[in-house]
Structure formats: C-alpha cells, structure tokens
Enzyme design. Sequence first.
Site, PDB file in Angstrom:
ATOM      1  CG  HIS A 236      -1.836  -1.068   1.432  1.00 28.40           C
ATOM      2  ND1 HIS A 236      -1.727  -1.989   2.451  1.00 28.40           N
ATOM      3  CD2 HIS A 236      -2.940  -1.412   0.725  1.00 28.40           C
ATOM      4  CE1 HIS A 236      -2.736  -2.847   2.367  1.00 28.40           C
ATOM      5  NE2 HIS A 236      -3.484  -2.526   1.336  1.00 28.40           N
TER       6      HIS A 236
ATOM      7  N   GLY B  52      -2.642  -1.561  -7.327  1.00 25.38           N
ATOM      8  CA  GLY B  52      -1.518  -2.492  -7.339  1.00 25.38           C
ATOM      9  C   GLY B  52      -1.727  -3.635  -8.329  1.00 25.38           C
ATOM     10  CD  GLN B  53       2.266  -7.012 -11.686  1.00 28.77           C
ATOM     11  OE1 GLN B  53       3.197  -6.298 -11.322  1.00 28.77           O
ATOM     12  NE2 GLN B  53       2.451  -8.102 -12.389  1.00 28.77           N
ATOM     13  CE  LYS B  54      -1.560 -10.466  -3.471  1.00 31.23           C
ATOM     14  NZ  LYS B  54      -2.624 -10.053  -2.608  1.00 31.23           N
TER      15      LYS B  54
ATOM     16  CB  SER C 161      -1.603 -10.211   1.029  1.00 36.11           C
ATOM     17  OG  SER C 161      -2.960 -10.366   1.408  1.00 36.11           O
ATOM     18  CB  SER C 162      -4.323  -6.928   4.566  1.00 31.46           C
ATOM     19  OG  SER C 162      -3.989  -5.662   4.028  1.00 31.46           O
TER      20      SER C 162
HETATM   21  P1  AMP Z   1      -6.404  -3.732  -0.419  1.00 33.65           P
HETATM   22  O1  AMP Z   1      -6.255  -2.957   0.851  1.00 33.65           O
HETATM   23  O2  AMP Z   1      -5.966  -5.153  -0.311  1.00 33.65           O
HETATM   24  O3  AMP Z   1      -7.772  -3.565  -1.041  1.00 33.65           O
HETATM   25  O4  AMP Z   1      -5.398  -3.078  -1.442  1.00 33.65           O
HETATM   26  C1  AMP Z   1      -5.428  -1.699  -1.724  1.00 33.65           C
HETATM   27  C2  AMP Z   1      -4.550  -1.418  -2.912  1.00 33.65           C
HETATM   28  O5  AMP Z   1      -3.216  -1.823  -2.621  1.00 33.65           O
HETATM   29  C3  AMP Z   1      -4.983  -2.179  -4.164  1.00 33.65           C
HETATM   30  O6  AMP Z   1      -4.797  -1.353  -5.298  1.00 33.65           O
HETATM   31  C4  AMP Z   1      -4.032  -3.347  -4.169  1.00 33.65           C
HETATM   32  O7  AMP Z   1      -3.822  -3.897  -5.447  1.00 33.65           O
HETATM   33  C5  AMP Z   1      -2.769  -2.691  -3.640  1.00 33.65           C
HETATM   34  N1  AMP Z   1      -1.855  -3.706  -3.101  1.00 33.65           N
HETATM   35  C6  AMP Z   1      -2.136  -4.680  -2.198  1.00 33.65           C
HETATM   36  N2  AMP Z   1      -1.059  -5.465  -1.991  1.00 33.65           N
HETATM   37  C7  AMP Z   1      -0.073  -4.982  -2.786  1.00 33.65           C
HETATM   38  C8  AMP Z   1       1.281  -5.359  -3.038  1.00 33.65           C
HETATM   39  N3  AMP Z   1       1.854  -6.398  -2.424  1.00 33.65           N
HETATM   40  N4  AMP Z   1       1.991  -4.629  -3.924  1.00 33.65           N
HETATM   41  C9  AMP Z   1       1.424  -3.572  -4.562  1.00 33.65           C
HETATM   42  N5  AMP Z   1       0.167  -3.161  -4.371  1.00 33.65           N
HETATM   43  C10 AMP Z   1      -0.582  -3.853  -3.504  1.00 33.65           C
END
Ligand code: AMP
Length: 278
Positions: free
Chosen positions: A19, A129-131, A167-168
Amino acid sequence: MLRGSVGLVTTMGALHAGHMALVETARAENDSLMATIFVNPTQFGPNEDLAAYPRDLPHDLGLLEVAGVDLVFTPSPDVIYPAGYQTYVTVEQVTQGLEGAHRPGHFRGVATVVAKLFNLAQANRAYFGQKDAQQVAVIRRMAQDLNFPVDVIVCPTVREADGLALSSRNVYLTPEQRKAATALSQSLLAAAHAYEQGGRDPQVLTRTMREVLDAEPLAETEYVSAALAATLEEVTTATDELLLMSLAVRVGRTRLIDNLLLPASLNTREGLAALGAI
Ligand code: AMP
C-alpha cells in the site's frame, strides 16, 4: 486541504509496504493526496473473511500521516451504503474469469465502491496495485466505459524478500504456512523461466506452475491460469501475445492470490499498461 492535482489511493486498511508504495508514488506525482480506508462489505462473499479482516485504524493513520497524505477518508459502511441503497456497477466481460469465477459478486462490489470513491474524491490520478491484476482491468474498463475523468495508474507488486506478495491477509498465516506460501511466487518464477526458455504453450506454463504448487503439501490450488494480458481471456494454445499468469491458492484457511505478466520484463510501471488494455 486538497489543491492542485489530486492523487487517490483506495485501500481496505491493515496497511503494508505494498500500500505504501502506491502512496509514495502518488505523493510524488500529485499536489495533493487522498487515501481511503474502507473494508467494503459488498465485495466479500457470504463465506468470506469480512468479520475477521484485519483492522488497525490508528496504525494506518500514523503511516499515512508520516507519508504526507493530506486527507484520509475512513467511512463506516452506513455512510457508503445508507438505508435504501440500491445502485451497483457491473462490468460484464472482464469480470467473468479468474477471481470473478471463484468469487461471485466480488467485482460488482469492487466496481461499485470504486465508482463511489472516484465520484467523492474527484482525483486526477488513482493508483492500484498489480497484486490485484483483474481488479485493475475491471477498474480501467469501468473508468473508460463510465467516463470517469481519472487516470488509472498501476504499480508493481511489492514482495517480501522470499518472493511472497505482501497482503493484509498474510497475518492469518502460521509460521509453517508462511513458509509454504512462497510456493505461489515460486510457481510464477518457474513459469517465467519456462517462458524465457521459449515455452509459449499456456498449458505447459500452467502445468509448470501446478507442479511447484503440488510439491507443497500445505498449498491447495484453487486455480492456475494463463490469460491474455489485454483482455484476461484464458488461452490454451501457444501465442506470442502478452500473458497474465495468475493463481489462487489456499494455505490453511487463508486464500492467497498472485500473478505475473510474461514476458517478465513487463512487470514494471510502464509494462503494466498492457494489463486490461482493451
Ligand atoms: P487492499 O487494501 O488489499 O484492497 O489493497 C489496496 C490497494 O493496494 C490495491 O490497489 C491493491 O492492489 C494494492 N496492493 C495490495 N497489496 C499490494 C502489493 N503487495 N503490492 C502492490 N500493491 C498492492
């Protein structure tokens, strides 16, 4: 206060270095920066981890403040979905396969909340994120189809030293499961190696990934996929088009996802323009 160009980073909190990479990139490219923290109930299925999803608002706000975020929006669910709420955004084709096939309704929830956050933030640029590669393709499609005046920017996946994508949900893993979870990135690296050696048959590439995953007893593969990077349509015959290799794997009760573009040189900010570029 927000002034000049506005960057937006949307999150579900429990912030980590993945993030924060989005936040740092957005900070550098915009006059003002807004972040959102919202665990969006509509993108979770009935048997998913909505209640257990990690939440630590004070920790997150501290990180965002240090990173120079100007405004953090942390709505409660009833602010986003008040009584009587009944409008949803459905992106039709690019949501069909991969995560969409395994998490019915997930992308309807994602597209809906991101559309609302785009409207509220009025940002010039939004960073993802590409994730979550399919999420990128869905949001790009939605932004284009619904004329959102925002640039959707994709940043590469941030990984632990051993390759595990941040990852969270990684906090759910026991130490033993955490070790086993490296099988995901290792399987992608094996596919990248086969591709580098000239392998273009998607079935061989996915079989290579499965072999790595099958060798890890704690990993239970949900799917392994080779899809066209531009459309996310799955392919089974050899092609020179750019590919998105992706997978979902359960390690214990924890569902993990990861992906890699092939050729592997595409996994950069510039190369990621190929993702969902239909
Ligand atoms: P989330 O809180 O999981 O919904 O993620 C919020 C944003 O962070 C989204 O755009 C995800 O793709 C990005 N994100 C989550 N994990 C990663 C990571 N390991 N690398 C890059 N971006 C990430």
